[in-house]
Design a protein around this motif. Structure first.
Motif, PDB file in Angstrom:
ATOM      1  N   ARG A  84       6.945 -19.023   3.319  1.00 39.44           N
ATOM      2  CA  ARG A  84       5.673 -19.412   3.960  1.00 39.44           C
ATOM      3  C   ARG A  84       5.654 -20.895   4.303  1.00 39.44           C
ATOM      4  O   ARG A  84       5.165 -21.284   5.370  1.00 39.44           O
ATOM      5  CB  ARG A  84       4.487 -19.053   3.070  1.00 39.44           C
ATOM      6  CG  ARG A  84       4.137 -17.579   3.100  1.00 39.44           C
ATOM      7  CD  ARG A  84       2.802 -17.294   2.422  1.00 39.44           C
ATOM      8  NE  ARG A  84       2.781 -17.703   1.024  1.00 39.44           N
ATOM      9  CZ  ARG A  84       3.198 -16.961   0.002  1.00 39.44           C
ATOM     10  NH1 ARG A  84       3.677 -15.760   0.215  1.00 39.44           N
ATOM     11  NH2 ARG A  84       3.124 -17.420  -1.225  1.00 39.44           N
ATOM     12  N   ARG A  85       6.190 -21.735   3.406  1.00 47.10           N
ATOM     13  CA  ARG A  85       6.256 -23.181   3.699  1.00 47.10           C
ATOM     14  C   ARG A  85       7.085 -23.429   4.949  1.00 47.10           C
ATOM     15  O   ARG A  85       6.712 -24.233   5.805  1.00 47.10           O
ATOM     16  CB  ARG A  85       6.871 -23.949   2.525  1.00 47.10           C
ATOM     17  CG  ARG A  85       5.929 -24.183   1.377  1.00 47.10           C
ATOM     18  CD  ARG A  85       6.566 -25.054   0.288  1.00 47.10           C
ATOM     19  NE  ARG A  85       7.009 -26.318   0.820  1.00 47.10           N
ATOM     20  CZ  ARG A  85       8.165 -26.907   0.513  1.00 47.10           C
ATOM     21  NH1 ARG A  85       9.018 -26.332  -0.323  1.00 47.10           N
ATOM     22  NH2 ARG A  85       8.493 -28.072   1.034  1.00 47.10           N
ATOM     23  N   GLY A  86       8.214 -22.762   5.060  1.00 43.50           N
ATOM     24  CA  GLY A  86       9.066 -22.918   6.238  1.00 43.50           C
ATOM     25  C   GLY A  86       8.415 -22.362   7.488  1.00 43.50           C
ATOM     26  O   GLY A  86       8.459 -22.978   8.553  1.00 43.50           O
ATOM     27  N   GLU A 120      15.186 -19.205   7.163  1.00 43.34           N
ATOM     28  CA  GLU A 120      16.211 -20.230   6.976  1.00 43.34           C
ATOM     29  C   GLU A 120      15.844 -21.188   5.838  1.00 43.34           C
ATOM     30  O   GLU A 120      16.721 -21.616   5.080  1.00 43.34           O
ATOM     31  CB  GLU A 120      16.430 -21.008   8.275  1.00 43.34           C
ATOM     32  CG  GLU A 120      17.079 -20.170   9.357  1.00 43.34           C
ATOM     33  CD  GLU A 120      17.084 -20.833  10.722  1.00 43.34           C
ATOM     34  OE1 GLU A 120      16.351 -21.836  10.908  1.00 43.34           O
ATOM     35  OE2 GLU A 120      17.822 -20.357  11.595  1.00 43.34           O
ATOM     36  N   ALA A 121      14.568 -21.525   5.711  1.00 38.76           N
ATOM     37  CA  ALA A 121      14.133 -22.400   4.617  1.00 38.76           C
ATOM     38  C   ALA A 121      14.411 -21.741   3.263  1.00 38.76           C
ATOM     39  O   ALA A 121      14.844 -22.408   2.319  1.00 38.76           O
ATOM     40  CB  ALA A 121      12.651 -22.743   4.756  1.00 38.76           C
ATOM     41  N   LEU A 122      14.179 -20.440   3.183  1.00 40.39           N
ATOM     42  CA  LEU A 122      14.472 -19.709   1.954  1.00 40.39           C
ATOM     43  C   LEU A 122      15.957 -19.794   1.624  1.00 40.39           C
ATOM     44  O   LEU A 122      16.330 -20.105   0.491  1.00 40.39           O
ATOM     45  CB  LEU A 122      14.031 -18.246   2.085  1.00 40.39           C
ATOM     46  CG  LEU A 122      14.475 -17.310   0.969  1.00 40.39           C
ATOM     47  CD1 LEU A 122      13.945 -17.775  -0.378  1.00 40.39           C
ATOM     48  CD2 LEU A 122      14.037 -15.890   1.278  1.00 40.39           C
ATOM     49  N   LEU A 123      16.814 -19.536   2.607  1.00 36.30           N
ATOM     50  CA  LEU A 123      18.259 -19.611   2.376  1.00 36.30           C
ATOM     51  C   LEU A 123      18.669 -21.027   1.972  1.00 36.30           C
ATOM     52  O   LEU A 123      19.480 -21.211   1.058  1.00 36.30           O
ATOM     53  CB  LEU A 123      19.028 -19.172   3.617  1.00 36.30           C
ATOM     54  CG  LEU A 123      18.837 -17.723   4.067  1.00 36.30           C
ATOM     55  CD1 LEU A 123      19.691 -17.438   5.302  1.00 36.30           C
ATOM     56  CD2 LEU A 123      19.137 -16.741   2.959  1.00 36.30           C
ATOM     57  N   GLY A 124      18.107 -22.029   2.637  1.00 37.63           N
ATOM     58  CA  GLY A 124      18.423 -23.418   2.314  1.00 37.63           C
ATOM     59  C   GLY A 124      18.012 -23.783   0.910  1.00 37.63           C
ATOM     60  O   GLY A 124      18.749 -24.467   0.187  1.00 37.63           O
TER      61      GLY A 124
END
Length: 169
Positions: A99-101, A124-128
């Motif tokens: 959600r933040r991403g 992508e933010a989750l993966l990062g």
């Protein structure tokens, strides 16, 4: 390529530490405090490499075809579909990172809708975040599940099944 090999390549790009080793600039940084677009930047790079490596199971000679196919798989449209498919397996903390991403201010390209682009940024933010937190088993689990979701959705689209999910045979 294994996650440890990928990590080594990334580490070599940072400045040396006092012992002549590689200094990780993100050591001691709380991933939860990092800007979500920075997490997405890392997640995008990771997923590109993951997909390219995974495609080598199917083709090793036609680099142009590999590039074109991998570019389609990592597109915002397909990453959005991947997220929808893996969402039930995510923890509350992982959904919060997504959600933040997703909510980070960014500009969508013309190749996808704004909603798909923002969703892919969250993915992508989750993966990062998983990569930078060194949660490699979970990262591999989510990446494999995402690749599976995308593969099934592409096959369904090719075979004329326009509904999300898989065809029953």
């Amino acid at each position: 390529m294994k996650f440890s090999q990928f990590k080594l390549l990334v580490d070599m790009m940072f400045t040396p530490d006092e012992q002549g080793g590689i200094k990780k600039r993100y050591d001691g940084v709380d991933v939860r405090q990092m800007h979500p677009l920075v997490l997405a930047y890392i997640g995008d790079a990771f997923f590109h490499l993951f997909v390219r490596t995974r495609l080598l199971s199917y083709e090793q000679a036609k680099v142009h075809a590999l590039h074109a196919f991998s570019a389609q798989i990592v597109s915002a449209v397909w990453q959005h579909k991947a997220y929808l498919g893996i969402e039930p397996m995510l923890t509350d903390e992982e959904k919060a990172i997504y959600r933040r991403g997703r909510n980070a201010k960014s500009h969508a390209p013309r190749s996808s809708s704004v909603a798909e682009y923002h969703s892919s940024t969250g993915f992508e933010a989750l993966l990062g975040a998983l990569y930078l937190s060194e949660k490699f088993e979970r990262l591999e689990e989510i990446s494999e599940a995402s690749f599976d979701v995308i593969s099934r959705a592409m096959m369904a689209e090719i075979h004329g099944n326009t509904t999300e999910g898989t065809e029953e045979k």
